[in-house]
Structures are given as structure tokens and as C-alpha cells.
Design a protein around this motif. Sequence first.
Motif, mmCIF file in Angstrom:
data_model
loop_
_atom_site.group_PDB
_atom_site.id
_atom_site.type_symbol
_atom_site.label_atom_id
_atom_site.label_comp_id
_atom_site.label_asym_id
_atom_site.label_seq_id
_atom_site.Cartn_x
_atom_site.Cartn_y
_atom_site.Cartn_z
ATOM 1 N N GLY A 292 28.726 59.359 -55.002
ATOM 2 C CA GLY A 292 28.925 58.108 -55.721
ATOM 3 C C GLY A 292 28.197 58.080 -57.046
ATOM 4 N N ARG A 293 27.672 56.908 -57.411
ATOM 5 C CA ARG A 293 27.135 56.732 -58.760
ATOM 6 C C ARG A 293 25.632 56.927 -58.873
ATOM 7 N N ALA A 294 24.951 57.291 -57.785
ATOM 8 C CA ALA A 294 23.505 57.507 -57.838
ATOM 9 C C ALA A 294 23.130 58.835 -57.199
ATOM 10 N N PHE A 295 22.042 59.409 -57.693
ATOM 11 C CA PHE A 295 21.444 60.552 -56.994
ATOM 12 C C PHE A 295 20.700 60.010 -55.773
ATOM 13 N N SER A 296 19.728 59.147 -56.014
ATOM 14 C CA SER A 296 19.048 58.409 -54.941
ATOM 15 C C SER A 296 18.216 57.310 -55.562
ATOM 16 N N SER A 297 18.325 56.119 -54.996
ATOM 17 C CA SER A 297 17.554 54.974 -55.492
ATOM 18 C C SER A 297 16.162 54.920 -54.893
ATOM 19 N N GLY A 298 15.801 55.925 -54.087
ATOM 20 C CA GLY A 298 14.464 55.966 -53.500
ATOM 21 C C GLY A 298 14.483 55.634 -52.024
ATOM 22 N N ALA A 299 13.335 55.210 -51.501
ATOM 23 C CA ALA A 299 13.227 54.875 -50.085
ATOM 24 C C ALA A 299 13.956 53.572 -49.790
ATOM 25 N N ASP A 300 14.610 53.514 -48.647
ATOM 26 C CA ASP A 300 15.312 52.308 -48.225
ATOM 27 C C ASP A 300 14.284 51.255 -47.825
ATOM 28 N N LEU A 301 14.244 50.146 -48.532
ATOM 29 C CA LEU A 301 13.246 49.101 -48.295
ATOM 30 C C LEU A 301 13.734 47.982 -47.377
ATOM 31 N N GLU A 302 14.987 48.044 -46.949
ATOM 32 C CA GLU A 302 15.481 47.007 -46.057
ATOM 33 C C GLU A 302 14.788 47.109 -44.691
ATOM 34 N N ASN B 169 22.352 55.681 -52.171
ATOM 35 C CA ASN B 169 21.726 56.873 -51.577
ATOM 36 C C ASN B 169 20.223 56.706 -51.334
ATOM 37 N N ALA B 170 19.816 55.483 -50.996
ATOM 38 C CA ALA B 170 18.436 55.266 -50.558
ATOM 39 C C ALA B 170 18.190 56.096 -49.306
ATOM 40 N N GLY C 134 12.705 52.993 -43.527
ATOM 41 C CA GLY C 134 11.973 53.323 -44.744
ATOM 42 C C GLY C 134 10.506 52.978 -44.589
ATOM 43 N N PRO C 135 9.746 52.919 -45.690
ATOM 44 C CA PRO C 135 8.300 52.706 -45.605
ATOM 45 C C PRO C 135 7.906 51.356 -45.022
ATOM 46 N N GLY D 129 12.122 56.470 -57.601
ATOM 47 C CA GLY D 129 11.175 56.550 -56.503
ATOM 48 C C GLY D 129 11.122 57.940 -55.894
ATOM 49 N N ILE D 130 11.165 58.006 -54.558
ATOM 50 C CA ILE D 130 11.104 59.296 -53.886
ATOM 51 C C ILE D 130 12.331 60.136 -54.214
ATOM 52 N N GLY D 131 13.441 59.496 -54.597
ATOM 53 C CA GLY D 131 14.609 60.248 -55.057
ATOM 54 C C GLY D 131 14.311 61.026 -56.323
ATOM 55 N N CYS D 132 13.550 60.417 -57.219
ATOM 56 C CA CYS D 132 13.123 61.098 -58.438
ATOM 57 C C CYS D 132 12.169 62.239 -58.102
ATOM 58 N N SER D 133 11.274 61.998 -57.149
ATOM 59 C CA SER D 133 10.329 63.036 -56.737
ATOM 60 C C SER D 133 11.054 64.260 -56.200
ATOM 61 N N ILE D 134 12.068 64.026 -55.378
ATOM 62 C CA ILE D 134 12.851 65.135 -54.832
ATOM 63 C C ILE D 134 13.561 65.893 -55.953
#
Length: 263
Positions: A59-69, A31-32, A74-75, A114-119
Motif C-alpha cells: 500500500g502507501r506506507a512502509f510502516s507507520s511504526g508500532a501499533d498503538l491501538e 503497516n503498523a 504493540g507497546p 517510529g520503529i518502521g523507520c528504525s527497521i
Amino acid sequence: MSTRDLSTVGLRADRQAAVLRLTITRPEKLNAVTAELIQCLYEQIAATDARVVVITGEGRAFSSGADLEPGAGGPTDGTSGGGENTLTAANRLLREITGCDAVVIAAINGPAAGIGCSIALAADLPVMAEEAYLLLPFTNIGLMPDGGVTATWAAAAGRVHAMRAALFGERIPAAEALQTGLVAATAPAAELGELVDRWAQTLADRPRVALARTKQAINASTLGHLPQALSREETEQEALLAGADFTEGVQAFLERRQAHFTD
């Protein structure tokens, strides 16, 4: 509200009576999020008349943050979707979450990084699976925490706890998150949905205006400095994003090796 197909950006919106449930649906990416996905979250919340909004992940995550691919929006790509970067889109979302009339529940079903935690921590009532954890990994890739978390974490758990989490990038387990006031409740993963649904229904049955004014009064007392924090984070983060340490940090992350910073 945008007429774009939410499924193409990795978001699902389900409305049931007075409750709007927003689910990030990129489980293959833990969930990036991209700028476009964050913008869609904002649009859904800004346009709804629901009394309660639930944000969660599939699935198994809330969000791993910004998609870095590279190329994912992403950023590392600068801009995405409507031409904004992830941080600008996230700051708009955070202002909406903390300022809207609806009570926002974050159902943290798995890791929130990351930003997932911020949200998650911008929500009025973050609720966490016992198996989940919070993580601010920004310094690992040459960045600083953003998405207002320099304000929300410190407001909930205190300055020193926020320092430890941000500087060391440690995983904060659910038990510690509850003990320090970062989340409102925890539950076994299998029972999290039932708890969130019960809370959402209880709140949906209460007077909308009274709930909204209560939320806004508490946020004004505890997060009155959030606009300044968001502005500071955006200015400083933009400079860090242009630095050599960020480039090296992302490359090391993608190559699964130790980063070698120079700044």
C-alpha cells in the motif's frame, strides 16, 4: 522457523531464486507493526539462505511504526505473541538485519515512522520513493527513539542531523534523506520496484561470502557501538513506557488532540 501462518500477523514472504522479499501487509493500519509481526520478520531473515532480503510495505506506507491501538499487541499492551514486548522483538530483528550474511534492502515505498523507520535504516541499502518520508515521532508521545536508530541515523547522517530529527520529530523527505546519506538511492514511487529488483538481482549474482564479509566489515567499522545503543535504548525506553507522559501521549494521539506533558 516458526510454522505460524504469516498472513495472520500481517506479513508475506516471497522467495524468487536467491532473493527473499518480505512485505508487511497491514495497509489498513499503514503497516503498523506488533511484536509478533516483528518476530516473524526476524525468523524469516534468520532462517533464510537467500543472498538478498528485501523488506517493504504493502500500500502507501512502509510502516507507520508500532501499533498503538489497545489490544493490538504493540507497546501499550506490554507483550504480544511469544510474550515479548515490541522493543525486545525489534532489537533482536535489528541485530539480525545488521549481522546476517544476506544483503538487506529496505524498499521504503511510503512513510517510514517510529520503529518502521528504525527497521528501514538498519538495512544495508535503504532505497526510498521520492514521495516518502522518514519520521522519528517518539518525543511526541513521551518516548525516545529506539530500534537502534540513535546509532544508525547518526552513523549515516551525523550527530546534529540525528538530534534535529529525533528532538523535533520532523518529517525528513526523500531528497534530504539522500543528500545526508540516510538512504542509498531514491526513485519515483512507480519506479521504485524496478530499481530494487535490479539491485537485488545484481547482488544475487555476486559472490555470497564476499558480499557478507564486506557488509560485516563496514558495519563493524560504523556500527560497532550498536549493541550498546540497543541496550541503552531498551533500558531507558522501558522507564519511559511506564511514565505518565507516555500514557498521555498515546491518549492524545488516539484522541487526535494536543498532548499535555507533566514530566
